[in-house]
Design an enzyme around this catalytic site. Structure first.
Site, PDB file in Angstrom:
ATOM      1  N   GLN A   1       0.811  -1.259  -0.127  1.00  0.00           N
ATOM      2  CA  GLN A   1      -0.247   0.247   0.353  1.00  0.00           C
ATOM      3  C   GLN A   1       0.960   1.069  -0.273  1.00  0.00           C
ATOM      4  O   GLN A   1       0.314   1.903  -0.190  1.00  0.00           O
ATOM      5  CB  GLN A   1      -0.471   0.055   1.329  1.00  0.00           C
ATOM      6  CG  GLN A   1      -1.779  -1.475   1.247  1.00  0.00           C
ATOM      7  CD  GLN A   1      -2.181  -1.493   2.684  1.00  0.00           C
ATOM      8  OE1 GLN A   1      -3.569  -0.713   3.093  1.00  0.00           O
ATOM      9  NE2 GLN A   1      -1.795  -1.920   3.335  1.00  0.00           N
TER      10      GLN A   1
ATOM     11  N   HIS B   1      -1.447   1.478  -3.815  1.00  0.00           N
ATOM     12  CA  HIS B   1      -1.666   2.665  -4.024  1.00  0.00           C
ATOM     13  C   HIS B   1      -0.811   3.287  -4.997  1.00  0.00           C
ATOM     14  O   HIS B   1      -0.922   5.273  -4.336  1.00  0.00           O
ATOM     15  CB  HIS B   1      -1.594   2.988  -2.693  1.00  0.00           C
ATOM     16  CG  HIS B   1      -3.223   2.604  -2.420  1.00  0.00           C
ATOM     17  ND1 HIS B   1      -2.799   2.621  -0.595  1.00  0.00           N
ATOM     18  CD2 HIS B   1      -4.255   2.087  -2.422  1.00  0.00           C
ATOM     19  CE1 HIS B   1      -4.140   1.826  -0.192  1.00  0.00           C
ATOM     20  NE2 HIS B   1      -4.657   1.872  -1.228  1.00  0.00           N
TER      21      HIS B   1
ATOM     22  N   THR C   1       0.354  -2.683   8.823  1.00  0.00           N
ATOM     23  CA  THR C   1      -0.915  -2.233   8.545  1.00  0.00           C
ATOM     24  C   THR C   1      -2.105  -1.890   9.648  1.00  0.00           C
ATOM     25  O   THR C   1      -2.336  -3.610   9.638  1.00  0.00           O
ATOM     26  CB  THR C   1      -0.899  -3.092   7.164  1.00  0.00           C
ATOM     27  OG1 THR C   1      -2.379  -2.331   6.640  1.00  0.00           O
ATOM     28  CG2 THR C   1      -1.216  -4.877   6.674  1.00  0.00           C
TER      29      THR C   1
HETATM   30  P1  NAD Z   1      -1.032   2.685   8.887  1.00  0.00           P
HETATM   31  O1  NAD Z   1      -0.874   4.068   9.539  1.00  0.00           O
HETATM   32  O2  NAD Z   1      -3.515   2.763   9.144  1.00  0.00           O
HETATM   33  O3  NAD Z   1      -0.972   1.842  10.245  1.00  0.00           O
HETATM   34  C1  NAD Z   1       0.610   1.358   9.945  1.00  0.00           C
HETATM   35  C2  NAD Z   1       0.230  -0.118  11.332  1.00  0.00           C
HETATM   36  O4  NAD Z   1       2.194   0.020  11.146  1.00  0.00           O
HETATM   37  C3  NAD Z   1       0.341   0.134  12.670  1.00  0.00           C
HETATM   38  O5  NAD Z   1      -1.090  -1.159  12.778  1.00  0.00           O
HETATM   39  C4  NAD Z   1       1.234   0.461  13.102  1.00  0.00           C
HETATM   40  O6  NAD Z   1       0.502  -0.633  14.528  1.00  0.00           O
HETATM   41  C5  NAD Z   1       2.122  -0.520  12.085  1.00  0.00           C
HETATM   42  N1  NAD Z   1       3.561  -0.600  12.661  1.00  0.00           N
HETATM   43  C6  NAD Z   1       4.058   1.433  13.343  1.00  0.00           C
HETATM   44  N2  NAD Z   1       5.013   1.033  13.351  1.00  0.00           N
HETATM   45  C7  NAD Z   1       5.901  -0.844  12.999  1.00  0.00           C
HETATM   46  C8  NAD Z   1       7.082  -1.545  12.452  1.00  0.00           C
HETATM   47  N3  NAD Z   1       8.582  -0.756  12.957  1.00  0.00           N
HETATM   48  N4  NAD Z   1       6.790  -2.137  12.056  1.00  0.00           N
HETATM   49  C9  NAD Z   1       5.518  -2.884  11.805  1.00  0.00           C
HETATM   50  N5  NAD Z   1       4.842  -2.381  12.145  1.00  0.00           N
HETATM   51  C10 NAD Z   1       4.279  -1.183  12.421  1.00  0.00           C
HETATM   52  O7  NAD Z   1      -0.946   2.759   7.391  1.00  0.00           O
HETATM   53  P2  NAD Z   1      -1.259   1.404   6.256  1.00  0.00           P
HETATM   54  O8  NAD Z   1      -2.445   0.348   6.941  1.00  0.00           O
HETATM   55  O9  NAD Z   1      -0.161   1.374   5.295  1.00  0.00           O
HETATM   56  O10 NAD Z   1      -2.972   2.335   6.169  1.00  0.00           O
HETATM   57  C11 NAD Z   1      -2.660   3.973   5.850  1.00  0.00           C
HETATM   58  C12 NAD Z   1      -2.270   4.667   4.166  1.00  0.00           C
HETATM   59  O11 NAD Z   1      -1.485   5.982   4.347  1.00  0.00           O
HETATM   60  C13 NAD Z   1      -1.657   4.050   3.153  1.00  0.00           C
HETATM   61  O12 NAD Z   1      -2.086   3.973   1.754  1.00  0.00           O
HETATM   62  C14 NAD Z   1      -0.373   3.214   3.382  1.00  0.00           C
HETATM   63  O13 NAD Z   1       0.445   3.403   2.634  1.00  0.00           O
HETATM   64  C15 NAD Z   1      -0.012   5.114   3.151  1.00  0.00           C
HETATM   65  N6  NAD Z   1       0.498   5.869   3.536  1.00  0.00           N
HETATM   66  C16 NAD Z   1       2.184   4.686   3.484  1.00  0.00           C
HETATM   67  C17 NAD Z   1       3.316   5.611   3.726  1.00  0.00           C
HETATM   68  C18 NAD Z   1       4.367   5.209   2.689  1.00  0.00           C
HETATM   69  O14 NAD Z   1       4.634   4.803   1.535  1.00  0.00           O
HETATM   70  N7  NAD Z   1       5.455   4.578   3.757  1.00  0.00           N
HETATM   71  C19 NAD Z   1       3.392   6.256   4.924  1.00  0.00           C
HETATM   72  C20 NAD Z   1       2.622   6.674   5.583  1.00  0.00           C
HETATM   73  C21 NAD Z   1       0.712   6.072   5.237  1.00  0.00           C
END
Ligand code: NAD
Length: 270
Positions: free
Chosen positions: A105, A123, A216
């Site tokens: 994602q 995404h 996620t």
């Molecule tokens: P989310 O922010 O809803 O959830 C993040 C999850 O990661 C949580 O369950 C949290 O407990 C967990 N987490 C935090 N630190 C962690 C670690 N070190 N190791 C493992 N897990 C950890 O994210 P989502 O479910 O991906 O949904 C949010 C949307 O926003 C998605 O489309 C996402 O891809 C996007 N987004 C992307 C980025 C990126 O590209 N890096 C950053 C922020 C948001």
């Protein structure tokens, strides 16, 4: 860590012919990219209806250009600076042992930077600009290109540069089309998912023997359906996250748990 879940995950991965790794923002947290939900009040500061839909953004940029620049800076700067972490790298090592499809994602391109060869970005990617009318790629950025855009935005948000100068500078960095057709290739709220990529993702989930769901919250649909689909088909879903999850949950950070899991499954010497 629940030892029964650990053993179940190791044994299932050893037997598996095909694995799907489904990743979210959490896997990139240790690369310095904050998750929006964990980051202090990100969505309170930048309400999604104003900043995370195309119509919202186009309206907000006219009324509050400075805050849109701050939003874009908050999104692109950590991605520009990021490098893959030990979690991304462990997935690459797993690919050498078992057919592995990464469905992410994330829009940060870190799985490809780590070396994963089959990555489905449901995404989209912040490193790509696409022509929305022709549905084709216009430009692929390197991280250093994003950094140059971030530098321009810094000059503006710190009030060292006017909006007019910012626009002139951004024109050097970004392939503008004044009809607004050239957009970052990312899926915002209310957008459909890229159809071909989504179809491949559903197929990979149907065919896999184990699905690892990493970092996620499972709150963003339809992507969050994929682990549910796997479970409904009787496939083992292993969840890696510091926050409690039902089923086969391996507690902890992806950068620690994934390398250990891949080591115990495939690399341990008897
Ligand atoms: P989310 O922010 O809803 O959830 C993040 C999850 O990661 C949580 O369950 C949290 O407990 C967990 N987490 C935090 N630190 C962690 C670690 N070190 N190791 C493992 N897990 C950890 O994210 P989502 O479910 O991906 O949904 C949010 C949307 O926003 C998605 O489309 C996402 O891809 C996007 N987004 C992307 C980025 C990126 O590209 N890096 C950053 C922020 C948001």
């Amino acid at each position: 860590m629940d030892i029964d879940n650990w053993i179940a995950a190791v044994l299932a991965l050893r037997k598996a012919k095909r694995v799907v790794v489904f990743t979210g923002a959490g896997i990139s947290a240790e690369s310095g990219i904050p998750t929006f939900r964990d980051a202090d009040g990100f969505w309170q500061r930048f309400p999604p209806e104003l900043y995370a839909t195309w119509n919202g953004l186009l309206t907000t940029v006219v009324t509050q250009p400075l805050s849109v620049a701050e939003f874009v800076l908050n999104v692109i700067e950590p991605v520009a600076k990021a490098e893959p972490n030990s979690g991304h790298q462990a997935i690459v090592r797993m690919e050498q042992r078992v057919k592995t499809t990464v469905i992410t994602q994330n829009i940060d391109g870190l799985h490809q930077s780590a070396g994963s060869s089959e990555v489905l970005e449901v995404h989209g990617s912040l490193l790509e600009v696409s022509d929305t009318s022709a549905g084709k790629l216009v430009r692929r950025f390197e991280r250093k290109d994003l950094m140059r855009i971030a530098d321009c935005l810094h000059q503006y948000t710190s009030k060292k540069q006017s909006a007019e100068t910012l626009i002139l500078e951004l024109q050097q960095q970004y392939p503008f089309d004044w009809m607004g057709r050239h957009r970052p290739n990312v899926v915002l709220f209310g957008d459909g998912l890229p159809e071909a990529v989504w179809a491949k993702a559903c197929e990979a989930v149907e065919e896999c023997d184990v699905l690892l769901s990493v970092g996620t919250s499972g709150a963003v649909y339809p992507a969050a359906m994929l682990p549910d689909n796997a479970k409904a088909a009787g496939t083992l879903v292993v969840t890696i996250d510091p926050q409690p999850r039902s089923g086969c949950w391996l507690e902890g950070d992806a950068g620690t748990v994934l390398p250990k899991l891949i080591h115990d499954t495939f690399e341990i010497q008897n």
